[in-house]
Motif scaffolding. Structure first.
Motif, PDB file in Angstrom:
ATOM      1  N   ILE A  86      44.933 -25.819  57.167  1.00  0.00           N
ATOM      2  CA  ILE A  86      43.971 -25.153  57.822  1.00  0.00           C
ATOM      3  C   ILE A  86      42.968 -26.052  58.579  1.00  0.00           C
ATOM      4  O   ILE A  86      42.412 -26.637  57.700  1.00  0.00           O
ATOM      5  N   GLU A  87      42.835 -25.904  59.784  1.00  0.00           N
ATOM      6  CA  GLU A  87      41.733 -26.740  60.447  1.00  0.00           C
ATOM      7  C   GLU A  87      40.738 -25.943  60.652  1.00  0.00           C
ATOM      8  O   GLU A  87      40.693 -24.861  61.520  1.00  0.00           O
ATOM      9  N   LEU A  88      39.515 -26.038  60.056  1.00  0.00           N
ATOM     10  CA  LEU A  88      38.489 -25.311  60.290  1.00  0.00           C
ATOM     11  C   LEU A  88      37.302 -25.813  61.190  1.00  0.00           C
ATOM     12  O   LEU A  88      37.155 -26.946  61.189  1.00  0.00           O
ATOM     13  N   ILE A  89      36.874 -24.839  62.309  1.00  0.00           N
ATOM     14  CA  ILE A  89      36.139 -25.366  63.466  1.00  0.00           C
ATOM     15  C   ILE A  89      34.955 -24.591  63.382  1.00  0.00           C
ATOM     16  O   ILE A  89      35.047 -23.256  63.698  1.00  0.00           O
ATOM     17  N   GLY A  90      33.904 -25.044  63.225  1.00  0.00           N
ATOM     18  CA  GLY A  90      32.557 -24.402  63.093  1.00  0.00           C
ATOM     19  C   GLY A  90      32.120 -24.667  61.566  1.00  0.00           C
ATOM     20  O   GLY A  90      32.806 -25.373  60.842  1.00  0.00           O
ATOM     21  N   ASP A  98      24.161  -9.507  58.642  1.00  0.00           N
ATOM     22  CA  ASP A  98      24.428 -10.293  59.711  1.00  0.00           C
ATOM     23  C   ASP A  98      26.152 -10.331  59.682  1.00  0.00           C
ATOM     24  O   ASP A  98      26.793 -10.477  58.778  1.00  0.00           O
ATOM     25  N   VAL A  99      26.714 -10.731  60.947  1.00  0.00           N
ATOM     26  CA  VAL A  99      28.112 -10.774  61.290  1.00  0.00           C
ATOM     27  C   VAL A  99      28.417 -12.265  61.449  1.00  0.00           C
ATOM     28  O   VAL A  99      28.004 -12.438  62.490  1.00  0.00           O
ATOM     29  N   VAL A 100      29.677 -12.713  60.745  1.00  0.00           N
ATOM     30  CA  VAL A 100      30.261 -13.827  61.191  1.00  0.00           C
ATOM     31  C   VAL A 100      31.507 -13.633  61.835  1.00  0.00           C
ATOM     32  O   VAL A 100      32.524 -12.998  61.394  1.00  0.00           O
ATOM     33  N   PRO A 101      31.611 -13.970  63.190  1.00  0.00           N
ATOM     34  CA  PRO A 101      32.858 -13.722  63.954  1.00  0.00           C
ATOM     35  C   PRO A 101      33.769 -14.939  63.620  1.00  0.00           C
ATOM     36  O   PRO A 101      33.488 -16.133  63.468  1.00  0.00           O
ATOM     37  N   VAL A 102      35.020 -14.705  63.236  1.00  0.00           N
ATOM     38  CA  VAL A 102      36.054 -15.322  62.914  1.00  0.00           C
ATOM     39  C   VAL A 102      37.399 -15.388  63.889  1.00  0.00           C
ATOM     40  O   VAL A 102      37.736 -14.136  64.098  1.00  0.00           O
ATOM     41  N   PHE A 103      37.815 -16.392  64.353  1.00  0.00           N
ATOM     42  CA  PHE A 103      38.997 -16.409  65.280  1.00  0.00           C
ATOM     43  C   PHE A 103      40.187 -17.100  64.905  1.00  0.00           C
ATOM     44  O   PHE A 103      40.069 -18.589  64.774  1.00  0.00           O
ATOM     45  N   ILE A 104      41.174 -16.663  64.490  1.00  0.00           N
ATOM     46  CA  ILE A 104      42.260 -17.386  63.934  1.00  0.00           C
ATOM     47  C   ILE A 104      43.311 -17.663  64.940  1.00  0.00           C
ATOM     48  O   ILE A 104      43.886 -16.669  65.641  1.00  0.00           O
ATOM     49  N   ASN A 105      43.468 -18.808  65.801  1.00  0.00           N
ATOM     50  CA  ASN A 105      43.989 -19.299  66.762  1.00  0.00           C
ATOM     51  C   ASN A 105      45.370 -19.521  66.636  1.00  0.00           C
ATOM     52  O   ASN A 105      45.710 -20.582  66.627  1.00  0.00           O
ATOM     53  N   ASP A 106      45.930 -18.446  66.146  1.00  0.00           N
ATOM     54  CA  ASP A 106      47.508 -18.762  66.118  1.00  0.00           C
ATOM     55  C   ASP A 106      48.335 -17.119  65.972  1.00  0.00           C
ATOM     56  O   ASP A 106      47.633 -16.294  65.471  1.00  0.00           O
ATOM     57  N   THR A 107      49.573 -17.310  66.474  1.00  0.00           N
ATOM     58  CA  THR A 107      50.191 -15.974  66.179  1.00  0.00           C
ATOM     59  C   THR A 107      51.030 -16.071  64.723  1.00  0.00           C
ATOM     60  O   THR A 107      52.201 -16.498  64.596  1.00  0.00           O
ATOM     61  N   LYS A 146      36.247 -15.632  73.952  1.00  0.00           N
ATOM     62  CA  LYS A 146      36.302 -16.251  75.282  1.00  0.00           C
ATOM     63  C   LYS A 146      35.969 -17.735  75.271  1.00  0.00           C
ATOM     64  O   LYS A 146      36.715 -18.402  76.019  1.00  0.00           O
ATOM     65  N   ASN A 147      34.855 -18.058  74.658  1.00  0.00           N
ATOM     66  CA  ASN A 147      34.538 -19.394  74.672  1.00  0.00           C
ATOM     67  C   ASN A 147      35.542 -20.286  73.988  1.00  0.00           C
ATOM     68  O   ASN A 147      35.592 -21.411  74.179  1.00  0.00           O
ATOM     69  N   VAL A 148      35.922 -19.686  72.924  1.00  0.00           N
ATOM     70  CA  VAL A 148      36.931 -20.510  72.093  1.00  0.00           C
ATOM     71  C   VAL A 148      38.191 -20.951  72.827  1.00  0.00           C
ATOM     72  O   VAL A 148      38.512 -21.955  72.965  1.00  0.00           O
ATOM     73  N   LYS A 149      38.554 -19.971  73.586  1.00  0.00           N
ATOM     74  CA  LYS A 149      39.856 -20.087  74.401  1.00  0.00           C
ATOM     75  C   LYS A 149      39.344 -21.074  75.573  1.00  0.00           C
ATOM     76  O   LYS A 149      40.232 -21.920  76.076  1.00  0.00           O
TER      77      LYS A 149
END
Length: 226
Positions: A49-53, A170-179, A218-221
């Motif tokens: 797992i590579e954590l970005i942020g 507060d909300v932490v947005p998380v995006f798992i960039n994988d299928t 959108k910014n991640v992509k």
């Protein structure tokens, strides 16, 4: 891996049915047990797992995560293990009624029946009570509400916004960039497979939660295409 899951249910039960353990240490132990199981699965599948942020240091926040596979929970628990996070997953009642429902129930997840008004009231009372009693508690939720088989972000269900607003979280947005559904079918890998997980800045505007999350994705992509 299924066998490991059934063994894990027995471990969960020791805490879930303990007659004297208070709420805070119970959730702490159940979190550690989920994380231990998840770490074992990640190692078996040979995934890195590579954590970005950054994962927030403080607690009592809501993590809003995209959802493509049951493996999403495993990946996130692996990250939470590294950052000593304690919390619970919010899941639909249908999951608790499925053949693997005992895993969710006894691991400390909280069910919600969106179609049952009395059940919703009970759910929000339970969340508020737990946040009051457990000062290092966090909430994990898939705001899309179901596994997403498209490359886009699905329309959010109302749960994440209502929970955050009702408890001033507060909300932490998380995006798992994988299928990960495909990743899961192809594993275990001979060579280590890297999965990227992006953590965004805290979202404080509950009314624009979905818009802010979509902008984050959108910014991640966009950053990956540069």
């Amino acid at each position: 891996m299924i066998e490991l899951g059934y063994k894990q249910i027995k471990i969960f039960k020791k805490t879930y049915f303990h007659p004297f353990i208070p709420l805070k240490p119970a959730y702490k132990q159940l979190s550690k047990d989920r994380q231990s199981y998840s770490n074992a699965v990640i190692e078996f599948l040979n995934i890195e797992i590579e954590l970005i942020g950054e994962v927030p240091q403080r607690d009592k926040v809501l993590y809003a995560i995209n959802h493509r596979s049951l493996l999403d929970i495993i990946v996130m628990e692996h990250i939470f293990a590294k950052h000593d996070k304690n919390g619970t997953w919010i899941a639909k009642q249908e999951l608790f009624d499925a053949f693997y429902g005992k895993f969710f129930r006894y691991s400390g997840c909280i069910s919600v029946d969106l179609q049952n008004r009395r059940g919703l009231l009970k759910f929000f009372k339970e969340i508020k009570h737990t946040l009051k009693k457990v000062d290092d508690f966090n909430i994990y939720i898939f705001p899309e509400g179901e596994r997403n088989k498209t490359p886009d972000v699905l329309e959010f269900q109302s749960g994440a916004k209502k929970i955050a607003k009702a408890n001033n979280l507060d909300v932490v947005p998380v995006f798992i960039n994988d299928t990960l559904e495909r990743t899961f079918r192809q594993a275990p890998f001979k060579e280590k497979r890297k999965v990227q997980v992006y953590f965004g800045e805290l979202i404080q505007d509950h009314e624009k939660l979905e818009d802010n999350y979509k902008e984050f994705v959108k910014n991640v992509k966009g950053s990956k295409n540069e």
